[in-house]
Design a protein around this motif. Sequence first.
Motif, short mmCIF file in Angstrom:
data_model
loop_
_atom_site.label_atom_id
_atom_site.label_comp_id
_atom_site.label_asym_id
_atom_site.label_seq_id
_atom_site.Cartn_x
_atom_site.Cartn_y
_atom_site.Cartn_z
N LEU A 432 84.84 -7.37 49.61
CA LEU A 432 83.75 -8.36 49.60
C LEU A 432 84.19 -9.68 50.21
O LEU A 432 83.40 -10.37 50.88
N VAL A 433 85.46 -10.05 49.99
CA VAL A 433 85.99 -11.28 50.59
C VAL A 433 85.91 -11.21 52.11
O VAL A 433 85.44 -12.13 52.78
N LEU A 434 86.35 -10.11 52.66
CA LEU A 434 86.35 -9.97 54.12
C LEU A 434 84.93 -9.85 54.66
O LEU A 434 84.63 -10.36 55.75
N GLN A 435 84.05 -9.16 53.94
CA GLN A 435 82.67 -9.07 54.39
C GLN A 435 82.00 -10.46 54.39
O GLN A 435 81.23 -10.79 55.30
N GLY A 436 82.33 -11.28 53.38
CA GLY A 436 81.80 -12.63 53.34
C GLY A 436 82.33 -13.47 54.49
O GLY A 436 81.57 -14.21 55.15
N LEU A 437 83.63 -13.38 54.76
CA LEU A 437 84.22 -14.13 55.86
C LEU A 437 83.67 -13.66 57.21
O LEU A 437 83.50 -14.46 58.13
N ALA A 438 83.38 -12.36 57.32
CA ALA A 438 82.84 -11.84 58.58
C ALA A 438 81.49 -12.48 58.91
O ALA A 438 81.16 -12.70 60.08
N GLU A 439 80.69 -12.79 57.87
CA GLU A 439 79.38 -13.39 58.09
C GLU A 439 79.45 -14.91 58.29
O GLU A 439 78.56 -15.51 58.90
N ARG A 587 78.63 -18.61 47.60
CA ARG A 587 78.77 -18.33 46.17
C ARG A 587 80.12 -17.68 45.87
O ARG A 587 80.82 -18.06 44.93
N LEU A 588 80.51 -16.71 46.72
CA LEU A 588 81.75 -15.97 46.48
C LEU A 588 82.96 -16.89 46.55
O LEU A 588 83.88 -16.79 45.74
#
Length: 638
Positions: A432-439, A587-588
């Motif tokens: 989830l961390v990487l998916q958030g950073l990707a966006e 948020r994350l």
Amino acid sequence: MPVGKIAHPLLGLPREAKQMMVATIDAALCVLTVWFALYLRLGYFVSLGGRASVAVVLSVMLALPAFYLAGLYRMAFRSTGAQVVPAIALACTGYGLGYATIISAYAFDTVPRTIGIIQPILLLLATSSARLVIGYVLGGQMQRRIDARPKGRVVIYGAGSSGRQLAAVIEASHEFKIVGFLDDDRSLYNTHVNGLRVYPPQRLADLIERHAISDVFLALPSATRQRRNEILENLRGLPVGIRTLPGLMDLAHGRVQASDLRELSIEDLLARDPVAPDAKAVEGKLQGRTILVTGAGGSIGSELCRQIAAAGPARLLLLENSEFALYAIHRNLTEATELEVVPLLGSVTDEARLLEIMQAWRPTMVFHAAAYKHVPLVEHNPLEGLRNNVIGTLRVAEIAVQAGVRDFVLISTDKAVRPTNIMGATKRLAELVLQGLAESQSTTCFSMVRFGNVLGSSGSVVPLFREQIRNGGPVTITHPEITRYFMTIPEAAQLVVQASAMARGGEVFVLDMGQPVRIIDLARNMIELCGFSVKSPETPDGDIEIAVVGMRPGEKLYEELLIGDNPQPTAHPRIMMATEHRLPWDRLRSDLCRLEHLIATGQVEPARALLQELVAEFTPASTIVDWVTLQKKVVAVA
């Protein structure tokens, strides 16, 4: 008594003493050959006293100087072989001419003239044989021959060209006695190939009983994986070991010896037929680049390094917090390649260390393999699991963005799917961390590769089962119905590199792990592949027992690879792409700051509660079993 116990003291004597010993042997051979020559000429043995002694003395007086002049006493006796025969023949020819001339000219009483011809021929044969024997014994060939007596009786499965080559190597090594071939080709039955009989595979049980077969050697390079597994299934339960070659092309080129045959491993059973990677896509990503691998000394990390090195990067940075693991992979790579390899000690949670490494080398790509992966250990040390797997991933990823890293690949796990343990939940949160950073940014392309257990890794059951089998059992499993996905380390690493070449940003790639395997079946297969039988209530006379010891904290009966049910295909038949929910980065990021504070202040229960909140699918299978928390309760009660 071993020959070496006799040979070594003799070889340790001074050279002059050894020369005197050989001269004494030559003198004795002169006496014996004169005596035997007289017998051949007269038809009966005569006394060597009186006038006959003249022939003996004359032989010794002429032979020893002739041998000395021919250089026979200057040769190293331990290396004496067939190459010395011409020198002996030359010496005996010179000696024979002189001996025959004197015997014929003086016509000694009771010494026939023909002795001058017969005795030099006998002396040539005797001295040549004596030197060959001396060289054979002192040179160690005899001891090696004794030591190389066949260790077992074997059959080779496969009478084709590979089987014939293998038979030739084994026969030359004298390590095994080949009883014959097994082959599926009916036209070969009861024929002979290279002097060895070909039997139908159905005869193996009878051959084992009649010839005490100890091993079956597989020579099946062209067989499909399915056919190979069918053959192995037919061999299961027989009291023989099964061995295979590391590579039959090496055998064909003379680079494999009989001692290189290895026991068939469970990896051979579970590996799938290879699918050729897209080499151009991989090289386009890696060739000429600077690549950083975190956790480079681990099971997956080290194999990743080998696969990356084969693609031709400019340099490879190895980040590892275990000194020995870093030393081992660095040495392995520098011995195998000319690539610039930089070993870097450090932790993925050390922000300053990560920053100075990335600023110094500016890597183009990061493969993040560093993680704590052992489920029970992380369950008992949850804050360290969170610190390393979540905060460590966050640190590496954010600094990669600052340093302008082009591609970032996270090595994830099937335990991240609907996790029941903290380790799996930390890996899902890392995703989830990487998916958030990707966006949230466009500098770095983030992707994740998710797969199951790899055979032979530090946390795999396979090394444990091997050790338990070596110790005579029991082989321990946690539940009769527990199942897992398995893949070999090289296959997993190859597919990780392949998936990285297809990333566009934010994808979760899922590797095709084939069918899940029941752990009890895995244990049974490993026991039988080692030539043992399973001990059970139905087979009380078996060799090794399988014992059920109970589920460990956080352990699941079944693992999954997908959270959703809609995987998307990719250009590679073994790689799928998952479509799964994400969390807004704003948020994350604030929640991760909270989590970091809870870790730093040792608050286990709130940290696990926040982990459950962030990873909605996380349903803990056990209560908190953190060692420190449990000990604090013990102290409080006391």
